[in-house]
Design a protein around this motif. Structure first.
Motif, PDB file in Angstrom:
ATOM      1  N   SER A  86       0.846  -1.193   0.000  1.00  0.00           N
ATOM      2  CA  SER A  86       0.000   0.000   0.000  1.00  0.00           C
ATOM      3  C   SER A  86       0.880   1.242   0.000  1.00  0.00           C
ATOM      4  O   SER A  86       1.797   1.382   0.799  1.00  0.00           O
ATOM      5  CB  SER A  86      -0.895  -0.016   1.231  1.00  0.00           C
ATOM      6  N   SER A  87       0.564   2.172  -0.906  1.00  0.00           N
ATOM      7  CA  SER A  87       1.422   3.355  -1.032  1.00  0.00           C
ATOM      8  C   SER A  87       0.939   4.519  -0.176  1.00  0.00           C
ATOM      9  O   SER A  87       1.731   5.325   0.274  1.00  0.00           O
ATOM     10  CB  SER A  87       1.504   3.781  -2.489  1.00  0.00           C
ATOM     11  N   PHE A  96     -10.611  16.088   1.147  1.00  0.00           N
ATOM     12  CA  PHE A  96     -10.940  15.657   2.500  1.00  0.00           C
ATOM     13  C   PHE A  96     -10.395  16.624   3.547  1.00  0.00           C
ATOM     14  O   PHE A  96     -11.055  16.922   4.529  1.00  0.00           O
ATOM     15  CB  PHE A  96     -10.410  14.245   2.765  1.00  0.00           C
ATOM     16  N   THR A  97      -9.168  17.079   3.327  1.00  0.00           N
ATOM     17  CA  THR A  97      -8.576  18.000   4.303  1.00  0.00           C
ATOM     18  C   THR A  97      -9.232  19.373   4.234  1.00  0.00           C
ATOM     19  O   THR A  97      -9.276  20.086   5.227  1.00  0.00           O
ATOM     20  CB  THR A  97      -7.062  18.122   4.081  1.00  0.00           C
ATOM     21  N   ASP A  98      -9.742  19.777   3.049  1.00  0.00           N
ATOM     22  CA  ASP A  98     -10.456  21.054   2.938  1.00  0.00           C
ATOM     23  C   ASP A  98     -11.750  21.047   3.738  1.00  0.00           C
ATOM     24  O   ASP A  98     -12.202  22.084   4.209  1.00  0.00           O
ATOM     25  CB  ASP A  98     -10.764  21.377   1.473  1.00  0.00           C
ATOM     26  N   LYS A  99     -12.354  19.877   3.889  1.00  0.00           N
ATOM     27  CA  LYS A  99     -13.599  19.763   4.661  1.00  0.00           C
ATOM     28  C   LYS A  99     -13.340  19.582   6.152  1.00  0.00           C
ATOM     29  O   LYS A  99     -14.264  19.408   6.925  1.00  0.00           O
ATOM     30  CB  LYS A  99     -14.421  18.586   4.144  1.00  0.00           C
ATOM     31  N   GLY A 100     -12.080  19.595   6.557  1.00  0.00           N
ATOM     32  CA  GLY A 100     -11.754  19.481   7.971  1.00  0.00           C
ATOM     33  C   GLY A 100     -11.599  18.067   8.472  1.00  0.00           C
ATOM     34  O   GLY A 100     -11.513  17.837   9.673  1.00  0.00           O
ATOM     35  N   GLN A 101     -11.590  17.097   7.578  1.00  0.00           N
ATOM     36  CA  GLN A 101     -11.421  15.711   7.995  1.00  0.00           C
ATOM     37  C   GLN A 101      -9.941  15.419   8.173  1.00  0.00           C
ATOM     38  O   GLN A 101      -9.109  15.864   7.387  1.00  0.00           O
ATOM     39  CB  GLN A 101     -12.044  14.771   6.973  1.00  0.00           C
ATOM     40  N   ASP A 102      -9.632  14.669   9.199  1.00  0.00           N
ATOM     41  CA  ASP A 102      -8.242  14.379   9.530  1.00  0.00           C
ATOM     42  C   ASP A 102      -7.795  13.095   8.838  1.00  0.00           C
ATOM     43  O   ASP A 102      -7.695  12.035   9.457  1.00  0.00           O
ATOM     44  CB  ASP A 102      -8.091  14.264  11.046  1.00  0.00           C
ATOM     45  N   ILE A 103      -7.565  13.195   7.530  1.00  0.00           N
ATOM     46  CA  ILE A 103      -7.114  12.046   6.757  1.00  0.00           C
ATOM     47  C   ILE A 103      -5.727  12.363   6.223  1.00  0.00           C
ATOM     48  O   ILE A 103      -5.530  13.337   5.509  1.00  0.00           O
ATOM     49  CB  ILE A 103      -8.079  11.728   5.602  1.00  0.00           C
ATOM     50  N   THR A 104      -4.778  11.531   6.591  1.00  0.00           N
ATOM     51  CA  THR A 104      -3.394  11.727   6.161  1.00  0.00           C
ATOM     52  C   THR A 104      -2.986  10.581   5.247  1.00  0.00           C
ATOM     53  O   THR A 104      -3.747   9.636   5.036  1.00  0.00           O
ATOM     54  CB  THR A 104      -2.460  11.772   7.380  1.00  0.00           C
ATOM     55  N   GLU A 105      -1.765  10.663   4.740  1.00  0.00           N
ATOM     56  CA  GLU A 105      -1.257   9.565   3.913  1.00  0.00           C
ATOM     57  C   GLU A 105      -1.099   8.288   4.730  1.00  0.00           C
ATOM     58  O   GLU A 105      -1.281   7.191   4.216  1.00  0.00           O
ATOM     59  CB  GLU A 105       0.070   9.956   3.268  1.00  0.00           C
ATOM     60  N   ALA A 106      -0.782   8.434   6.017  1.00  0.00           N
ATOM     61  CA  ALA A 106      -0.656   7.254   6.884  1.00  0.00           C
ATOM     62  C   ALA A 106      -2.010   6.561   7.036  1.00  0.00           C
ATOM     63  O   ALA A 106      -2.095   5.322   7.000  1.00  0.00           O
ATOM     64  CB  ALA A 106      -0.109   7.657   8.246  1.00  0.00           C
ATOM     65  N   THR A 107      -3.064   7.361   7.200  1.00  0.00           N
ATOM     66  CA  THR A 107      -4.406   6.782   7.298  1.00  0.00           C
ATOM     67  C   THR A 107      -4.778   6.089   6.003  1.00  0.00           C
ATOM     68  O   THR A 107      -5.316   4.973   6.011  1.00  0.00           O
ATOM     69  CB  THR A 107      -5.432   7.883   7.618  1.00  0.00           C
ATOM     70  N   SER A 108      -4.484   6.728   4.875  1.00  0.00           N
ATOM     71  CA  SER A 108      -4.768   6.141   3.573  1.00  0.00           C
ATOM     72  C   SER A 108      -3.982   4.847   3.375  1.00  0.00           C
ATOM     73  O   SER A 108      -4.497   3.878   2.814  1.00  0.00           O
ATOM     74  CB  SER A 108      -4.429   7.142   2.476  1.00  0.00           C
ATOM     75  N   LYS A 109      -2.735   4.821   3.858  1.00  0.00           N
ATOM     76  CA  LYS A 109      -1.904   3.616   3.733  1.00  0.00           C
ATOM     77  C   LYS A 109      -2.487   2.472   4.563  1.00  0.00           C
ATOM     78  O   LYS A 109      -2.525   1.328   4.118  1.00  0.00           O
ATOM     79  CB  LYS A 109      -0.478   3.916   4.163  1.00  0.00           C
ATOM     80  N   LYS A 110      -2.975   2.790   5.766  1.00  0.00           N
ATOM     81  CA  LYS A 110      -3.571   1.745   6.609  1.00  0.00           C
ATOM     82  C   LYS A 110      -4.851   1.197   5.995  1.00  0.00           C
ATOM     83  O   LYS A 110      -5.105  -0.015   6.032  1.00  0.00           O
ATOM     84  CB  LYS A 110      -3.853   2.302   8.000  1.00  0.00           C
ATOM     85  N   VAL A 111      -5.664   2.072   5.427  1.00  0.00           N
ATOM     86  CA  VAL A 111      -6.897   1.622   4.774  1.00  0.00           C
ATOM     87  C   VAL A 111      -6.563   0.754   3.562  1.00  0.00           C
ATOM     88  O   VAL A 111      -7.170  -0.305   3.355  1.00  0.00           O
ATOM     89  CB  VAL A 111      -7.773   2.831   4.371  1.00  0.00           C
ATOM     90  N   GLY A 112      -5.583   1.179   2.772  1.00  0.00           N
ATOM     91  CA  GLY A 112      -5.159   0.375   1.628  1.00  0.00           C
ATOM     92  C   GLY A 112      -4.627  -0.979   2.049  1.00  0.00           C
ATOM     93  O   GLY A 112      -4.924  -2.002   1.418  1.00  0.00           O
ATOM     94  N   ALA A 113      -3.870  -1.010   3.130  1.00  0.00           N
ATOM     95  CA  ALA A 113      -3.348  -2.278   3.639  1.00  0.00           C
ATOM     96  C   ALA A 113      -4.490  -3.186   4.090  1.00  0.00           C
ATOM     97  O   ALA A 113      -4.465  -4.398   3.847  1.00  0.00           O
ATOM     98  CB  ALA A 113      -2.377  -2.031   4.787  1.00  0.00           C
ATOM     99  N   GLY A 114      -5.480  -2.610   4.735  1.00  0.00           N
ATOM    100  CA  GLY A 114      -6.639  -3.396   5.158  1.00  0.00           C
ATOM    101  C   GLY A 114      -7.399  -3.974   3.977  1.00  0.00           C
ATOM    102  O   GLY A 114      -7.838  -5.125   4.005  1.00  0.00           O
ATOM    103  N   LEU A 115      -7.527  -3.175   2.920  1.00  0.00           N
ATOM    104  CA  LEU A 115      -8.207  -3.670   1.718  1.00  0.00           C
ATOM    105  C   LEU A 115      -7.413  -4.785   1.051  1.00  0.00           C
ATOM    106  O   LEU A 115      -7.990  -5.816   0.666  1.00  0.00           O
ATOM    107  CB  LEU A 115      -8.442  -2.516   0.739  1.00  0.00           C
TER     108      LEU A 115
END
Length: 139
Positions: A86-87, A96-115
């Protein structure tokens, strides 16, 4: 009295308590009773987790511990490889960050790894069921 009967009695008691809370919520129309039903839910979840842990440890020490540890090791290897694959940069995070959501590349990497982990384990489960069915047909 064995453990199965005790657990069965506890399950019936919790079911009755849950039904009473649901009836109280429906009859009163108040949402303050939701806290009570959540408390029962958390209690049941804790009870289930403790019982699962007990049975897993009991089965671990009475069964073949080497086979169990190999299986857990394979599972952890699948998770590690999925995380490495997962990259984290697959998704444009700006909306996502413009809407105030706390989503980072680390979060995206963990979600990708889970998938990826889910896809590999789902494939292995389907393949093992197909292999078992084909093997049963040829016997």
């Amino acid at each position: 009295m064995n453990l199965y009967k005790i657990i069965k009695i506890i399950a019936y008691a919790l079911g009755i308590i849950g039904a009473i809370f649901v009836l109280m919520i429906m009859s009163s129309g108040s949402e303050s009773m939701i806290d009570n039903i959540l408390f029962v839910t958390y209690a049941v979840l804790a009870l289930v987790l403790v019982l699962v842990l007990i049975y897993v440890l009991k089965g671990l020490f009475t069964g073949n511990i080497k086979k169990t540890l190999v299986t857990v090791g394979i599972f952890l290897a699948i998770v590690f490889v999925s995380y490495a694959m997962s990259s984290g940069a697959d998704l444009d995070l700006k909306p996502f960050t413009d809407k105030g959501q706390d989503i980072t590349e680390a979060t995206s990497k963990k979600v990708g790894a889970g998938l990826y982990t889910f896809y590999v384990l789902a494939f292995l489960a389907i393949a093992s069921m197909a292999f078992s069915g084909v093997k049963k047909i040829f016997k």
